[in-house]
Design a protein around this motif. Structure first.
Motif, PDB file in Angstrom:
ATOM      1  N   SER A 263       0.836  -1.211   0.000  1.00 40.15           N
ATOM      2  CA  SER A 263       0.000   0.000   0.000  1.00 40.15           C
ATOM      3  C   SER A 263       0.866   1.255   0.000  1.00 40.15           C
ATOM      4  O   SER A 263       0.593   2.217  -0.726  1.00 40.15           O
ATOM      5  CB  SER A 263      -0.920   0.008   1.231  1.00 40.15           C
ATOM      6  N   LEU A 264       1.914   1.245   0.827  1.00 44.79           N
ATOM      7  CA  LEU A 264       2.824   2.387   0.870  1.00 44.79           C
ATOM      8  C   LEU A 264       3.540   2.573  -0.462  1.00 44.79           C
ATOM      9  O   LEU A 264       3.758   3.702  -0.911  1.00 44.79           O
ATOM     10  CB  LEU A 264       3.846   2.200   1.994  1.00 44.79           C
ATOM     11  N   LEU A 265       3.903   1.463  -1.105  1.00 48.06           N
ATOM     12  CA  LEU A 265       4.572   1.560  -2.403  1.00 48.06           C
ATOM     13  C   LEU A 265       3.630   2.117  -3.467  1.00 48.06           C
ATOM     14  O   LEU A 265       4.062   2.886  -4.345  1.00 48.06           O
ATOM     15  CB  LEU A 265       5.087   0.181  -2.825  1.00 48.06           C
ATOM     16  N   LEU A 266       2.347   1.755  -3.406  1.00 41.79           N
ATOM     17  CA  LEU A 266       1.380   2.326  -4.341  1.00 41.79           C
ATOM     18  C   LEU A 266       1.267   3.836  -4.143  1.00 41.79           C
ATOM     19  O   LEU A 266       1.205   4.599  -5.114  1.00 41.79           O
ATOM     20  CB  LEU A 266       0.008   1.672  -4.143  1.00 41.79           C
ATOM     21  N   GLU A 267       1.247   4.249  -2.881  1.00 42.34           N
ATOM     22  CA  GLU A 267       1.162   5.682  -2.586  1.00 42.34           C
ATOM     23  C   GLU A 267       2.434   6.397  -3.021  1.00 42.34           C
ATOM     24  O   GLU A 267       2.378   7.476  -3.636  1.00 42.34           O
ATOM     25  CB  GLU A 267       0.927   5.878  -1.095  1.00 42.34           C
ATOM     26  N   TYR A 268       3.576   5.792  -2.708  1.00 44.20           N
ATOM     27  CA  TYR A 268       4.857   6.395  -3.096  1.00 44.20           C
ATOM     28  C   TYR A 268       4.961   6.485  -4.617  1.00 44.20           C
ATOM     29  O   TYR A 268       5.424   7.487  -5.169  1.00 44.20           O
ATOM     30  CB  TYR A 268       6.008   5.563  -2.533  1.00 44.20           C
ATOM     31  N   ASN A 401      -5.788  -6.052  12.514  1.00 43.12           N
ATOM     32  CA  ASN A 401      -5.101  -6.940  11.563  1.00 43.12           C
ATOM     33  C   ASN A 401      -5.725  -6.945  10.168  1.00 43.12           C
ATOM     34  O   ASN A 401      -5.516  -7.887   9.402  1.00 43.12           O
ATOM     35  CB  ASN A 401      -5.049  -8.384  12.087  1.00 43.12           C
ATOM     36  N   ASP A 402      -6.489  -5.918   9.810  1.00 41.39           N
ATOM     37  CA  ASP A 402      -7.133  -5.876   8.503  1.00 41.39           C
ATOM     38  C   ASP A 402      -6.309  -4.985   7.581  1.00 41.39           C
ATOM     39  O   ASP A 402      -6.442  -3.762   7.603  1.00 41.39           O
ATOM     40  CB  ASP A 402      -8.564  -5.343   8.626  1.00 41.39           C
ATOM     41  N   THR A 403      -5.458  -5.604   6.772  1.00 34.57           N
ATOM     42  CA  THR A 403      -4.580  -4.827   5.891  1.00 34.57           C
ATOM     43  C   THR A 403      -4.718  -5.211   4.422  1.00 34.57           C
ATOM     44  O   THR A 403      -4.325  -4.437   3.554  1.00 34.57           O
ATOM     45  CB  THR A 403      -3.104  -5.008   6.311  1.00 34.57           C
ATOM     46  N   ARG A 404      -5.280  -6.374   4.134  1.00 32.04           N
ATOM     47  CA  ARG A 404      -5.365  -6.803   2.730  1.00 32.04           C
ATOM     48  C   ARG A 404      -6.352  -5.949   1.949  1.00 32.04           C
ATOM     49  O   ARG A 404      -6.087  -5.569   0.806  1.00 32.04           O
ATOM     50  CB  ARG A 404      -5.761  -8.281   2.660  1.00 32.04           C
ATOM     51  N   MET A 405      -7.514  -5.659   2.548  1.00 31.58           N
ATOM     52  CA  MET A 405      -8.477  -4.818   1.853  1.00 31.58           C
ATOM     53  C   MET A 405      -7.952  -3.394   1.698  1.00 31.58           C
ATOM     54  O   MET A 405      -8.282  -2.711   0.725  1.00 31.58           O
ATOM     55  CB  MET A 405      -9.813  -4.823   2.599  1.00 31.58           C
ATOM     56  N   THR A 406      -7.135  -2.952   2.660  1.00 30.49           N
ATOM     57  CA  THR A 406      -6.510  -1.632   2.548  1.00 30.49           C
ATOM     58  C   THR A 406      -5.651  -1.551   1.292  1.00 30.49           C
ATOM     59  O   THR A 406      -5.646  -0.525   0.592  1.00 30.49           O
ATOM     60  CB  THR A 406      -5.653  -1.346   3.789  1.00 30.49           C
ATOM     61  N   LEU A 407      -4.950  -2.635   0.991  1.00 33.05           N
ATOM     62  CA  LEU A 407      -4.136  -2.682  -0.232  1.00 33.05           C
ATOM     63  C   LEU A 407      -5.021  -2.572  -1.471  1.00 33.05           C
ATOM     64  O   LEU A 407      -4.715  -1.821  -2.406  1.00 33.05           O
ATOM     65  CB  LEU A 407      -3.332  -3.983  -0.262  1.00 33.05           C
ATOM     66  N   ALA A 410      -6.259   0.956  -1.784  1.00 30.70           N
ATOM     67  CA  ALA A 410      -5.194   1.858  -2.241  1.00 30.70           C
ATOM     68  C   ALA A 410      -5.036   1.767  -3.756  1.00 30.70           C
ATOM     69  O   ALA A 410      -4.860   2.790  -4.442  1.00 30.70           O
ATOM     70  CB  ALA A 410      -3.883   1.513  -1.543  1.00 30.70           C
ATOM     71  N   ALA A 411      -5.102   0.553  -4.279  1.00 28.61           N
ATOM     72  CA  ALA A 411      -4.996   0.376  -5.732  1.00 28.61           C
ATOM     73  C   ALA A 411      -6.156   1.074  -6.445  1.00 28.61           C
ATOM     74  O   ALA A 411      -5.967   1.737  -7.467  1.00 28.61           O
ATOM     75  CB  ALA A 411      -4.972  -1.112  -6.071  1.00 28.61           C
ATOM     76  N   ILE A 412      -7.357   0.942  -5.886  1.00 21.95           N
ATOM     77  CA  ILE A 412      -8.531   1.573  -6.498  1.00 21.95           C
ATOM     78  C   ILE A 412      -8.430   3.098  -6.418  1.00 21.95           C
ATOM     79  O   ILE A 412      -8.586   3.811  -7.420  1.00 21.95           O
ATOM     80  CB  ILE A 412      -9.822   1.084  -5.809  1.00 21.95           C
ATOM     81  N   GLY A 413      -8.187   3.603  -5.195  1.00 21.12           N
ATOM     82  CA  GLY A 413      -8.186   5.051  -4.999  1.00 21.12           C
ATOM     83  C   GLY A 413      -7.068   5.758  -5.736  1.00 21.12           C
ATOM     84  O   GLY A 413      -7.295   6.794  -6.386  1.00 21.12           O
ATOM     85  N   VAL A 446     -11.828   9.048  -2.172  1.00 19.44           N
ATOM     86  CA  VAL A 446     -12.445   7.745  -2.392  1.00 19.44           C
ATOM     87  C   VAL A 446     -11.774   6.689  -1.517  1.00 19.44           C
ATOM     88  O   VAL A 446     -12.452   5.864  -0.872  1.00 19.44           O
ATOM     89  CB  VAL A 446     -12.362   7.352  -3.880  1.00 19.44           C
ATOM     90  N   TYR A 447     -10.451   6.713  -1.469  1.00 19.24           N
ATOM     91  CA  TYR A 447      -9.690   5.769  -0.643  1.00 19.24           C
ATOM     92  C   TYR A 447     -10.075   5.909   0.827  1.00 19.24           C
ATOM     93  O   TYR A 447     -10.369   4.912   1.508  1.00 19.24           O
ATOM     94  CB  TYR A 447      -8.196   6.031  -0.851  1.00 19.24           C
ATOM     95  N   ALA A 448     -10.115   7.134   1.316  1.00 16.05           N
ATOM     96  CA  ALA A 448     -10.484   7.369   2.716  1.00 16.05           C
ATOM     97  C   ALA A 448     -11.915   6.898   2.984  1.00 16.05           C
ATOM     98  O   ALA A 448     -12.188   6.279   4.022  1.00 16.05           O
ATOM     99  CB  ALA A 448     -10.337   8.853   3.050  1.00 16.05           C
ATOM    100  N   GLY A 449     -12.833   7.187   2.048  1.00 13.85           N
ATOM    101  CA  GLY A 449     -14.217   6.761   2.228  1.00 13.85           C
ATOM    102  C   GLY A 449     -14.353   5.252   2.299  1.00 13.85           C
ATOM    103  O   GLY A 449     -15.108   4.717   3.134  1.00 13.85           O
ATOM    104  N   LEU A 450     -13.625   4.534   1.449  1.00 19.05           N
ATOM    105  CA  LEU A 450     -13.646   3.068   1.477  1.00 19.05           C
ATOM    106  C   LEU A 450     -13.114   2.531   2.804  1.00 19.05           C
ATOM    107  O   LEU A 450     -13.656   1.556   3.354  1.00 19.05           O
ATOM    108  CB  LEU A 450     -12.829   2.512   0.312  1.00 19.05           C
ATOM    109  N   LEU A 451     -12.063   3.149   3.326  1.00 17.98           N
ATOM    110  CA  LEU A 451     -11.506   2.707   4.607  1.00 17.98           C
ATOM    111  C   LEU A 451     -12.496   2.936   5.745  1.00 17.98           C
ATOM    112  O   LEU A 451     -12.627   2.090   6.645  1.00 17.98           O
ATOM    113  CB  LEU A 451     -10.192   3.445   4.881  1.00 17.98           C
ATOM    114  N   ILE A 452     -13.189   4.074   5.727  1.00 14.33           N
ATOM    115  CA  ILE A 452     -14.177   4.354   6.768  1.00 14.33           C
ATOM    116  C   ILE A 452     -15.305   3.317   6.720  1.00 14.33           C
ATOM    117  O   ILE A 452     -15.716   2.771   7.763  1.00 14.33           O
ATOM    118  CB  ILE A 452     -14.748   5.779   6.594  1.00 14.33           C
ATOM    119  N   LEU A 453     -15.806   3.027   5.519  1.00 15.40           N
ATOM    120  CA  LEU A 453     -16.864   2.029   5.390  1.00 15.40           C
ATOM    121  C   LEU A 453     -16.385   0.656   5.842  1.00 15.40           C
ATOM    122  O   LEU A 453     -17.134  -0.093   6.489  1.00 15.40           O
ATOM    123  CB  LEU A 453     -17.334   1.962   3.932  1.00 15.40           C
ATOM    124  N   ARG A 454     -15.146   0.322   5.521  1.00 18.18           N
ATOM    125  CA  ARG A 454     -14.585  -0.979   5.940  1.00 18.18           C
ATOM    126  C   ARG A 454     -14.490  -1.066   7.461  1.00 18.18           C
ATOM    127  O   ARG A 454     -14.862  -2.096   8.045  1.00 18.18           O
ATOM    128  CB  ARG A 454     -13.195  -1.142   5.314  1.00 18.18           C
TER     129      ARG A 454
END
Length: 473
Positions: A263-268, A401-407, A410-413, A446-454
């Protein structure tokens, strides 16, 4: 020494006001030292660049290329080390000292093992830069700097693992004091090794990198000594059985941490691509973008610290099987982050021209660049809040421990929304640099909104989810 600690009492039903107030206080108590520690790291990088600047423009350009190569490699390790915090925090919440110790041990072993392949990228940096079409002279200078920096990867990652453990047990202050002490020490050592003072060899850019490596080693040893001998860390016996490789917990740490890394690499990668887009627009656009982005990076330390605190607070509640406290910790962190970032955003909007003039001066020649910088900071007002929300909610999700959906988000947003919109608005709609920032702001929202909903979805069914975090035997 018992391998348990007394768990905190379970909260009563409902969310009394005093519980919310306590959560605000505890989150701030954790977040402030964390954000100051991050600002200290930025201060050291900025000091390095200022001292390297005395060697000339070629050295500065080489330093920029160096950081591009180095941080791509380092970011992967950073995500894995970030996983130490939720695992140790969950163990602390559950009162399991042994698991706190094992989480740290797994982090330290991974830091050592991954640092060796991670060094390959910096040590072959010149070849990488030449393959990317960079000028041979700049690539050669960058390699000198990288030769000094590469050896500091392992201690830098080890410092992050220890800092994560200390934060997880509600003691984030020691890494801050060590970082504060390291800032002048780093500046002095970089200056002396660049110019060869006090009998030291004159090493130029290699000296700057070597100084950073030595400071990384020093800060790691300092925090390691505090963890081993100072209370309350010594009570956890953090270095007991350090030679044992804990494969089950290492697998869990990688499972949690690898998606964070990607996720960090996608952002970077997105922000690296922004510089390329700006370069296609104009030199003025690139210069204004870099300054606006630097202001954003400093502002980002506030929500980043709150996001780290959210990981710990959510992890504590998750570890003691308290769904109401998990929801409360995430809510408080989000509200606190939005409030602080909004206040800082207003200050940046009001002072946007002064910030541009601080970097470019107030001459007529720089007027266009200052104007564009101010415009980007104005457009960035929405981006600042969205970026703050995403890092806080991502931190809260790490606590469970929920990090896979975050990835995936991140790809979507970043790459399905932000980059295409930025390209279309910049080049097809003719908005140029402003279009790039509008695109990035939209994708980040969009990314932030998806994380809030998750987070809301998971916390609603958290009773059945708590069982995921069973202690590894």
């Amino acid at each position: 020494m018992l391998d348990t600690v007394q768990p905190r009492p379970q909260p009563q039903a409902g969310v009394p006001q005093n519980h919310l107030a306590e959560e605000f206080v505890e989150t701030l108590r954790l977040a402030v030292p964390m954000m100051l520690t991050q600002l200290g790291q930025i201060a050291m990088i900025t000091t390095d660049l200022a001292l390297i600047g005395r060697l000339g423009e070629d050295a500065v350009a080489a330093a920029a290329l160096t950081h591009t190569v180095y941080f791509v490699s380092f970011t992967f390790g950073l995500g894995l080390m970030a996983a130490v915090s939720p695992l140790a925090a969950q163990a602390f919440g559950a009162g399991d000292v042994r698991r706190i110790r094992r989480s740290l041990r797994a982090g330290l072993w991974i830091a050592l093992l991954i640092s060796l392949p991670m060094m390959a990228s910096p040590l072959y940096g010149e070849r990488i830069l030449l393959a990317l079409g960079q000028a041979p002279q700049s690539a050669a200078l960058a390699q000198r700097y990288l030769n000094g920096l590469a050896w500091g990867i392992a201690p830098a990652l080890g410092f992050i693992a220890l800092r994560s453990m200390m934060s997880a047990v509600n003691r984030p202050q020691p890494p801050l004091w060590i970082t504060v002490a390291a800032i002048p020490a780093n500046a002095a050592l970089v200056y002396c090794l660049i110019h060869g003072l006090f009998g030291l060899p004159e090493l130029g850019l290699f000296g700057a990198g070597l100084a950073t490596t030595l400071v990384n080693l020093g800060t790691f040893l300092a925090v390691l000594a505090i963890a081993a001998w100072r209370k309350p860390f010594a009570d956890y016996r953090p270095l007991a059985h350090l030679w044992r490789i804990d494969w089950p917990l290492m697998r869990q740490l990688i499972a949690v941490g690898a998606p964070i890394s990607f996720s960090l690499l996608l952002e970077y990668g997105l922000f690296s691509s922004a510089a390329l887009l700006m370069g296609l627009i104009s030199t003025t656009a690139l210069a204004a973008h870099q300054i606006a982005l630097q202001v954003t990076a400093v502002l980002f330390m506030v929500p980043l610290g709150i996001g780290m605190a959210a990981t710990v607070r959510v992890g504590h509640a998750f570890g003691r099987d308290d769904p109401a406290a998990v929801r409360r910790a995430g809510l408080v962190a989000a509200v606190l982050g939005v409030a602080l970032v909004s206040a800082l955003t207003v200050a940046i909007i009001l002072g946007r021209y002064e910030l541009g003039q601080l970097f470019f001066g107030s001459s007529e020649a720089s007027a266009a660049t200052v104007e564009l910088t101010a415009t980007l900071l104005l457009v960035g007002a929405t981006f600042f809040i969205a970026d703050g929300l995403q890092t806080i909610m991502a931190g809260a999700l790490r606590g469970i421990n929920d990090t896979r959906m975050t990835l995936l988000f991140a790809a979507i947003g970043y790459w399905c929304i932000a980059f295409p919109i930025a390209w279309v608005l910049a080049f097809n709609a003719g908005l140029g640099a402003v279009g790039v920032w509008i695109g990035f702001s939209t994708g980040t929202f969009v990314y932030a909104g998806l994380l809030i909903l998750r987070f809301r979805m998971l916390t609603r069914r958290l009773g059945g989810m708590i069982g995921i975090m069973e202690p590894v035997r």
